[in-house]
Design a protein around this motif. Structure first.
Motif, PDB file in Angstrom:
ATOM      1  N   SER A  43      45.660  36.690  80.572  1.00  0.00           N
ATOM      2  CA  SER A  43      46.832  37.504  81.121  1.00  0.00           C
ATOM      3  C   SER A  43      48.113  37.102  80.802  1.00  0.00           C
ATOM      4  O   SER A  43      49.182  37.760  80.958  1.00  0.00           O
ATOM      5  CB  SER A  43      46.814  37.026  82.747  1.00  0.00           C
ATOM      6  N   GLY A  44      48.089  36.336  79.642  1.00  0.00           N
ATOM      7  CA  GLY A  44      49.435  35.812  79.006  1.00  0.00           C
ATOM      8  C   GLY A  44      49.897  36.768  77.963  1.00  0.00           C
ATOM      9  O   GLY A  44      49.344  37.826  77.663  1.00  0.00           O
ATOM     10  N   PRO A  45      50.979  36.489  77.138  1.00  0.00           N
ATOM     11  CA  PRO A  45      51.551  37.295  76.145  1.00  0.00           C
ATOM     12  C   PRO A  45      50.668  37.188  74.932  1.00  0.00           C
ATOM     13  O   PRO A  45      50.882  38.512  74.038  1.00  0.00           O
ATOM     14  CB  PRO A  45      52.787  36.612  76.024  1.00  0.00           C
ATOM     15  N   GLY A  46      49.669  36.583  74.661  1.00  0.00           N
ATOM     16  CA  GLY A  46      48.805  36.542  73.625  1.00  0.00           C
ATOM     17  C   GLY A  46      49.729  35.973  72.493  1.00  0.00           C
ATOM     18  O   GLY A  46      50.861  35.615  72.500  1.00  0.00           O
ATOM     19  N   GLU A  47      49.084  35.787  71.221  1.00  0.00           N
ATOM     20  CA  GLU A  47      49.522  35.288  69.975  1.00  0.00           C
ATOM     21  C   GLU A  47      49.889  36.195  68.977  1.00  0.00           C
ATOM     22  O   GLU A  47      50.641  36.158  67.985  1.00  0.00           O
ATOM     23  CB  GLU A  47      48.552  34.400  69.269  1.00  0.00           C
ATOM     24  N   ARG A  48      50.130  37.508  69.226  1.00  0.00           N
ATOM     25  CA  ARG A  48      50.202  38.530  68.452  1.00  0.00           C
ATOM     26  C   ARG A  48      51.591  38.533  67.841  1.00  0.00           C
ATOM     27  O   ARG A  48      52.006  38.432  66.552  1.00  0.00           O
ATOM     28  CB  ARG A  48      50.064  39.956  69.026  1.00  0.00           C
ATOM     29  N   ALA A  49      52.875  38.182  68.693  1.00  0.00           N
ATOM     30  CA  ALA A  49      54.021  38.028  68.005  1.00  0.00           C
ATOM     31  C   ALA A  49      54.198  37.074  67.297  1.00  0.00           C
ATOM     32  O   ALA A  49      55.020  37.090  66.300  1.00  0.00           O
ATOM     33  CB  ALA A  49      55.072  38.075  69.555  1.00  0.00           C
ATOM     34  N   ALA A  50      53.620  35.820  67.623  1.00  0.00           N
ATOM     35  CA  ALA A  50      53.686  34.817  66.806  1.00  0.00           C
ATOM     36  C   ALA A  50      53.165  34.907  65.315  1.00  0.00           C
ATOM     37  O   ALA A  50      53.569  34.461  64.628  1.00  0.00           O
ATOM     38  CB  ALA A  50      53.193  33.463  67.606  1.00  0.00           C
ATOM     39  N   ALA A  51      52.013  35.453  65.615  1.00  0.00           N
ATOM     40  CA  ALA A  51      51.046  35.763  64.454  1.00  0.00           C
ATOM     41  C   ALA A  51      52.075  36.929  63.254  1.00  0.00           C
ATOM     42  O   ALA A  51      51.955  36.690  62.346  1.00  0.00           O
ATOM     43  CB  ALA A  51      49.775  36.517  64.592  1.00  0.00           C
ATOM     44  N   GLU A  52      52.472  37.719  63.880  1.00  0.00           N
ATOM     45  CA  GLU A  52      53.454  38.563  63.246  1.00  0.00           C
ATOM     46  C   GLU A  52      54.765  37.928  62.525  1.00  0.00           C
ATOM     47  O   GLU A  52      54.991  38.137  61.325  1.00  0.00           O
ATOM     48  CB  GLU A  52      54.129  39.761  63.954  1.00  0.00           C
ATOM     49  N   TYR A  53      55.278  36.980  63.334  1.00  0.00           N
ATOM     50  CA  TYR A  53      56.093  36.044  62.674  1.00  0.00           C
ATOM     51  C   TYR A  53      55.543  35.262  61.326  1.00  0.00           C
ATOM     52  O   TYR A  53      56.271  35.294  60.517  1.00  0.00           O
ATOM     53  CB  TYR A  53      56.835  35.316  63.818  1.00  0.00           C
ATOM     54  N   LEU A  63      53.388  35.847  49.825  1.00  0.00           N
ATOM     55  CA  LEU A  63      52.156  35.556  50.171  1.00  0.00           C
ATOM     56  C   LEU A  63      51.416  36.423  50.974  1.00  0.00           C
ATOM     57  O   LEU A  63      52.236  36.963  52.331  1.00  0.00           O
ATOM     58  CB  LEU A  63      51.919  34.110  50.892  1.00  0.00           C
ATOM     59  N   GLU A  64      50.271  37.061  50.776  1.00  0.00           N
ATOM     60  CA  GLU A  64      49.426  38.098  51.350  1.00  0.00           C
ATOM     61  C   GLU A  64      48.607  37.572  52.352  1.00  0.00           C
ATOM     62  O   GLU A  64      47.607  37.137  51.982  1.00  0.00           O
ATOM     63  CB  GLU A  64      49.032  39.202  50.998  1.00  0.00           C
ATOM     64  N   ALA A  65      48.670  37.522  53.772  1.00  0.00           N
ATOM     65  CA  ALA A  65      47.686  36.861  54.690  1.00  0.00           C
ATOM     66  C   ALA A  65      47.171  38.050  55.538  1.00  0.00           C
ATOM     67  O   ALA A  65      47.539  39.217  55.239  1.00  0.00           O
ATOM     68  CB  ALA A  65      48.271  36.087  55.641  1.00  0.00           C
ATOM     69  N   GLU A  66      46.098  37.565  56.216  1.00  0.00           N
ATOM     70  CA  GLU A  66      45.442  38.720  56.918  1.00  0.00           C
ATOM     71  C   GLU A  66      45.577  38.347  58.356  1.00  0.00           C
ATOM     72  O   GLU A  66      45.539  37.312  58.899  1.00  0.00           O
ATOM     73  CB  GLU A  66      43.872  38.672  56.794  1.00  0.00           C
ATOM     74  N   LEU A  67      45.838  39.282  59.186  1.00  0.00           N
ATOM     75  CA  LEU A  67      46.378  39.218  60.603  1.00  0.00           C
ATOM     76  C   LEU A  67      44.906  39.754  61.272  1.00  0.00           C
ATOM     77  O   LEU A  67      44.558  41.199  61.114  1.00  0.00           O
ATOM     78  CB  LEU A  67      47.337  39.977  61.256  1.00  0.00           C
ATOM     79  N   LEU A  68      43.786  39.073  61.906  1.00  0.00           N
ATOM     80  CA  LEU A  68      42.980  39.413  62.691  1.00  0.00           C
ATOM     81  C   LEU A  68      43.185  39.484  64.114  1.00  0.00           C
ATOM     82  O   LEU A  68      43.262  38.327  64.606  1.00  0.00           O
ATOM     83  CB  LEU A  68      41.708  38.773  62.312  1.00  0.00           C
ATOM     84  N   GLU A  69      42.712  40.557  64.782  1.00  0.00           N
ATOM     85  CA  GLU A  69      42.605  40.602  66.604  1.00  0.00           C
ATOM     86  C   GLU A  69      41.231  40.499  66.934  1.00  0.00           C
ATOM     87  O   GLU A  69      40.469  41.268  66.648  1.00  0.00           O
ATOM     88  CB  GLU A  69      43.513  41.756  66.840  1.00  0.00           C
ATOM     89  N   PHE A 158      46.048  30.146  61.158  1.00  0.00           N
ATOM     90  CA  PHE A 158      46.532  29.999  62.504  1.00  0.00           C
ATOM     91  C   PHE A 158      45.847  30.472  63.620  1.00  0.00           C
ATOM     92  O   PHE A 158      46.131  31.750  63.686  1.00  0.00           O
ATOM     93  CB  PHE A 158      48.254  30.570  62.219  1.00  0.00           C
ATOM     94  N   PHE A 159      45.342  29.897  64.601  1.00  0.00           N
ATOM     95  CA  PHE A 159      44.261  30.400  65.445  1.00  0.00           C
ATOM     96  C   PHE A 159      44.971  31.076  66.659  1.00  0.00           C
ATOM     97  O   PHE A 159      45.856  30.254  66.940  1.00  0.00           O
ATOM     98  CB  PHE A 159      43.413  29.320  65.789  1.00  0.00           C
ATOM     99  N   ALA A 160      44.203  31.831  67.337  1.00  0.00           N
ATOM    100  CA  ALA A 160      44.566  31.995  68.584  1.00  0.00           C
ATOM    101  C   ALA A 160      43.581  31.526  69.636  1.00  0.00           C
ATOM    102  O   ALA A 160      42.626  30.646  69.170  1.00  0.00           O
ATOM    103  CB  ALA A 160      44.433  33.683  68.988  1.00  0.00           C
TER     104      ALA A 160
END
Ligand SMILES: [Zn+2]
Length: 451
Positions: A43-53, A63-69, A158-160
């Motif tokens: 129910s929370g905001p999730g980690e997406r915004a922090a991950a995008e940061y 540096l090219e990282a990968e963002l995985l949901e 950087f884990f969720a």
């Protein structure tokens, strides 16, 4: 590190010179301002915004990282950086982007404002664990800018979802995308590497507690069964009474003490340092640790704490069932014995259901990685002592262990003697001194280059 742009002549001189130490406080504050509260139920905001940061901070230095949901909004960032000696086994350096929720009314400051006060950055995540996230990120940026490589090929994550058992974070990544950890043998992450100041015959000395073990988790639900009936009629099969008796027995049970290797090594090391023997009683020795002793007390034996109760629905109705939640934590190798003891204490009318379980960990207090962590701390703080300890809680290292990766807690912080650090994990008024963050960034950078 594969980042040719970092050395390009058009890189602005001002940012080209920035080190991890210069940037760590800014990054820590910016991460705290992104609310990534994890309520454990999606129910929370999730980690997406922090991950995008994190992605943007990495992209800025090439540096090219990968963002995985794992599911919408539940984001993990991962990247692999080739080491100076690619023939050596890989290392994982990881943090989690989520935080536990904070009730603003209980705090002296807005928990998501990252206010700087008394030399500290205040806010949810300041110690658990946006501080370490910032140290990792700041060091990645420094490595990229300088064109240097870490000593070993390193997977940075950087884990969720760590604060809810890592189901949508570390466990998910390890199950679905294990290739990120190919060749990785060891890992470092949170809840270790911070200093405590202890009294010694030569005055106060700093000891750094490096985490080498974690207790296992066993979340149980007790289901009591009985006979329903009218609240005015005697009933010797009342489910609530049976549950209460079971809870009473569990609470009164004295779990036998057993010092596992990491606990024994901590007690011995601390005893040598403080000249406080502990054969006759542990309390005076533990007292030398101040607020950190709570962490240690939880690791002297198995524990079982009742945390939730559920029973009854009407003042004049005896219910036929009632239930309670019990949070059990076991030492390595104790899982079945603990479960057996709880079943026995629960008694014949109370069923014991296993809701969630995760393993205990114990890593050796020896070897080249341990030596590297120690040396990096001692180079930055000569004269200090480094000791191992067992964490009463759990971390994402449990998930990595399923791939055979040996994990340690190493988020280095040199803390002021009077800062009561341990209770700030999940507590109120969480804060981290800026000087400690800068120290941590420097030590982690030294470690990445030399480990
Ligand atoms: Zn944490």
């Amino acid at each position: 590190m594969p980042n040719p742009d970092a050395k390009a002549p058009f890189a602005p001189a001002s940012t080209a010179l920035l080190t991890a130490e210069d940037e760590v406080a800014r990054i820590c504050g910016e991460l705290i301002r992104i609310d990534s509260s994890n309520y454990g139920d999606d129910s929370g905001p999730g980690e997406r915004a922090a991950a995008e940061y994190v992605m943007a901070e990495l992209a800025e230095v090439g540096l090219e990282a990968e963002l995985l949901e794992s599911r919408p909004g539940r984001a993990t960032v991962v990247l692999r950086v080739e080491g100076a000696d690619a023939s050596r086994p890989g290392l994982a350096v990881h943090g989690h982007l989520d935080v536990v929720p904070a009730t603003a009314a209980d705090w002296q400051v807005d928990p998501f404002a990252a206010e700087e006060r008394d030399g500290c950055i205040w806010g949810r995540g300041a110690v658990d664990m946006k501080d370490m996230d910032a140290m990792i990120l700041a060091n990645l940026r420094e490595l990229a800018r300088s064109g240097a490589r870490p000593a070993r090929t390193t997977t940075f994550v950087f884990f969720a979802d760590e604060e809810a058992g890592g189901v949508h974070g570390s466990h998910w990544l390890v199950d679905r995308h294990p290739h990120w950890f190919e060749g990785v043998t060891e890992a470092v992450s949170e809840v270790g590497g911070y200093s405590v100041t202890v009294p010694t015959p030569d005055g106060e000395r700093r000891a750094y507690l490096l985490q080498t073990a974690e207790k296992g988790i066993l979340w149980l639900r007790l289901h009591a069964h009985g006979r329903a009936g009218h609240g005015s009629v005697p009933n010797d099969e009342n489910a609530i009474v049976r549950l209460a008796a079971a809870i009473g027995r569990i609470a009164a049970h004295e779990w036998p003490r057993e010092y596992i290797a990491s606990v024994r090594q901590l007690l011995d090391g601390l005893s040598t340092l403080t000249q406080q023997p502990y054969a006759a009683g542990l309390d005076p020795l533990l007292a030398t640790l101040g607020g950190a002793q709570g962490f240690v007390r939880g690791t002297l034996q198995d524990t079982a704490n009742v945390t939730m109760l559920d029973g009854g629905y009407k003042h004049n109705v005896i219910p036929q069932s009632a239930s309670a939640a019990v949070d059990c934590r076991f030492l390595p190798g104790h899982e079945e014995a603990l479960l057996g003891t709880i079943r026995e204490l629960a008694g014949e009318h109370v069923e014991v259901e296993v809701v969630h379980r995760d393993i205990a960990l114990e890593a050796p207090w020896a070897g080249s990685l341990v030596e590297s962590m120690k040396q990096s701390l001692l180079r930055a703080d000569p004269g200090a002592t480094v000791l191992p300890y067992c964490l009463s809680g759990g971390t994402d290292n449990k998930a990595l262990a399923s791939l055979g990766i040996t994990g340690y807690g190493f988020a280095p912080l040199r803390l002021p003697a009077d800062l009561d650090f341990a209770p700030m994990f999940h507590g109120i008024d969480e804060r981290v001194p800026v000087d400690s963050l800068r120290f941590g960034a420097r030590v982690l950078g030294d470690f990445l280059r030399t480990c």
